[in-house]
Scaffold this motif. Structure first.
Motif, mmCIF file in Angstrom:
data_model
loop_
_atom_site.group_PDB
_atom_site.id
_atom_site.type_symbol
_atom_site.label_atom_id
_atom_site.label_comp_id
_atom_site.label_asym_id
_atom_site.label_seq_id
_atom_site.Cartn_x
_atom_site.Cartn_y
_atom_site.Cartn_z
ATOM 1 N N GLY A 31 0.816 -1.212 0.000
ATOM 2 C CA GLY A 31 0.000 0.000 0.000
ATOM 3 C C GLY A 31 0.846 1.257 0.000
ATOM 4 N N MET A 32 1.880 1.306 0.848
ATOM 5 C CA MET A 32 2.744 2.476 0.882
ATOM 6 C C MET A 32 3.528 2.624 -0.425
ATOM 7 N N ALA A 33 3.983 1.514 -0.969
ATOM 8 C CA ALA A 33 4.727 1.576 -2.227
ATOM 9 C C ALA A 33 3.853 2.107 -3.358
ATOM 10 N N LEU A 34 2.592 1.697 -3.382
ATOM 11 C CA LEU A 34 1.663 2.232 -4.376
ATOM 12 C C LEU A 34 1.439 3.725 -4.152
ATOM 13 N N ALA A 35 1.302 4.125 -2.886
ATOM 14 C CA ALA A 35 1.128 5.545 -2.578
ATOM 15 C C ALA A 35 2.326 6.352 -3.073
ATOM 16 N N ARG A 36 3.534 5.858 -2.821
ATOM 17 C CA ARG A 36 4.750 6.556 -3.263
ATOM 18 C C ARG A 36 4.772 6.707 -4.784
ATOM 19 N N PHE B 210 -3.318 11.202 4.691
ATOM 20 C CA PHE B 210 -3.550 10.078 5.605
ATOM 21 C C PHE B 210 -4.890 10.232 6.290
ATOM 22 N N VAL B 211 -5.649 9.150 6.339
ATOM 23 C CA VAL B 211 -6.908 9.109 7.070
ATOM 24 C C VAL B 211 -6.855 7.904 8.005
ATOM 25 N N GLY C 288 2.076 12.615 -9.441
ATOM 26 C CA GLY C 288 1.205 13.770 -9.324
ATOM 27 C C GLY C 288 -0.233 13.464 -8.972
ATOM 28 N N ASP C 289 -0.546 12.210 -8.655
ATOM 29 C CA ASP C 289 -1.906 11.848 -8.275
ATOM 30 C C ASP C 289 -2.181 12.245 -6.829
ATOM 31 N N LEU C 290 -3.459 12.433 -6.511
ATOM 32 C CA LEU C 290 -3.885 12.636 -5.135
ATOM 33 C C LEU C 290 -4.134 11.262 -4.522
ATOM 34 N N VAL C 291 -3.361 10.916 -3.505
ATOM 35 C CA VAL C 291 -3.472 9.603 -2.871
ATOM 36 C C VAL C 291 -3.992 9.777 -1.454
ATOM 37 N N VAL C 292 -5.077 9.073 -1.146
ATOM 38 C CA VAL C 292 -5.634 9.043 0.193
ATOM 39 C C VAL C 292 -5.338 7.666 0.765
ATOM 40 N N LEU D 292 4.052 7.062 7.063
ATOM 41 C CA LEU D 292 3.691 7.305 5.659
ATOM 42 C C LEU D 292 4.060 8.716 5.233
ATOM 43 N N LEU D 293 3.680 9.706 6.026
ATOM 44 C CA LEU D 293 3.900 11.094 5.627
ATOM 45 C C LEU D 293 5.383 11.457 5.622
ATOM 46 N N GLU D 294 6.174 10.778 6.458
ATOM 47 C CA GLU D 294 7.623 10.997 6.417
ATOM 48 C C GLU D 294 8.230 10.447 5.125
#
Length: 267
Positions: A15-20, A51-52, A26-30, A42-44
């Motif tokens: 999940g984190m790798a996909l977010a990165r 993040f939710v 340039g996508d918005l990832v939630v 995650l945010l680091e």
């Protein structure tokens, strides 16, 4: 074109790798996770992600999350269902469900259905469900004890969850949204952390020797997110397509059972 992508289980592993990857494009990832610690991590590592925090093992909180996301994002291009935890001992949620089944099965149904409207507004909407489909099915479905109150085994719970996900996907009404069942295989996602010693050390060693790197597991998934298949439902195991062995009677039986469970929870 900038897309909006929601990832459950987005604070670690695949999940984190996909977010990165998608934030980098340039996508918005939630990214949805269950702990503030995971959100900070995650945010680091992925500045720019959103993040939710939500406990997706809870039916109520999963419904609340879907409502929040619908309100904030009128269009969602992709939903990745990746939240999972390997529970070595049986535990129940506050609503009385076995935790593996609640997180692996109930939350995925609720998220897919709860975000149906914003997904339908996207040009090429897709749901990618990261799950264990196509693996060994010796555990089968315990129709008389879906909550595994007798003789709980973590592998049995995991395989039953994977089979339930497969059955429910076959009767999912996604409209224009393509639904992809994706089994990434054995990936080094930190599963050893679920175990106590000395098992933790053994699992870590086996993972180091045989598991696929997370970064190597991601490209086939991003390809499916970028170019969803033409068929309404497809399944992949380790990047290779296969035909799920699903009979409609079992699928409808599972759907009825799961809908009765979530309907019993108010709100």
């Amino acid at each position: 074109m900038r897309r909006t992508i929601v990832i459950t289980g987005g604070t670690s592993g695949i999940g984190m790798a996909l977010a990165r990857h998608h934030v980098g494009r340039g996508d918005l990832v939630v990214a949805v996770g269950s702990t503030e610690q995971g959100g900070r991590r995650l945010l680091e590592r992925v500045p720019g992600a959103r993040f939710v925090r939500a406990d997706l093992a809870s039916v109520r909180r999963t419904r609340d999350l879907a409502r929040r996301l619908r309100d904030e994002f009128p269009v969602i291009d992709a939903l990745v269902l990746g939240a999972f935890r390997y529970n070595t001992a049986r535990a129940e949620t506050e609503e009385g469900f076995e935790r593996t089944f609640a997180l692996y099965v109930l939350s995925r149904l609720l998220m897919a259905e709860g975000l149906r409207e914003p997904l339908q507004g996207a040009p090429a909407p897709v749901i990618v469900n990261l799950c264990g489909v196509g693996g060994p099915r010796s555990a089968g479905i315990r129709w008389d004890d879906l909550q595994l109150t007798r003789g709980y085994r973590p592998f049995t719970a995991t395989m039953q969850g994977a089979r339930a996900v497969e059955l429910l996907a076959s009767v999912h009404d996604g409209g224009r949204t393509r639904y992809v069942l994706y089994n990434p295989g054995f990936v080094a996602t930190g599963m050893h952390e679920s175990f106590g010693q000395p098992v933790r050390g053994v699992v870590r060693a086996v993972s180091a020797l045989f598991a696929q790197r997370v970064d190597d597991a991601v490209p086939p998934i991003t390809a499916l997110l970028d170019r969803p298949p033409a068929a309404p439902l497809t399944a992949y195991r380790g990047g290779r397509p296969f035909e799920p062995a699903v009979d409609r009677a079992s699928a409808l039986r599972m759907e009825a059972a799961v809908r009765a469970m979530v309907a019993a929870v108010p709100g």
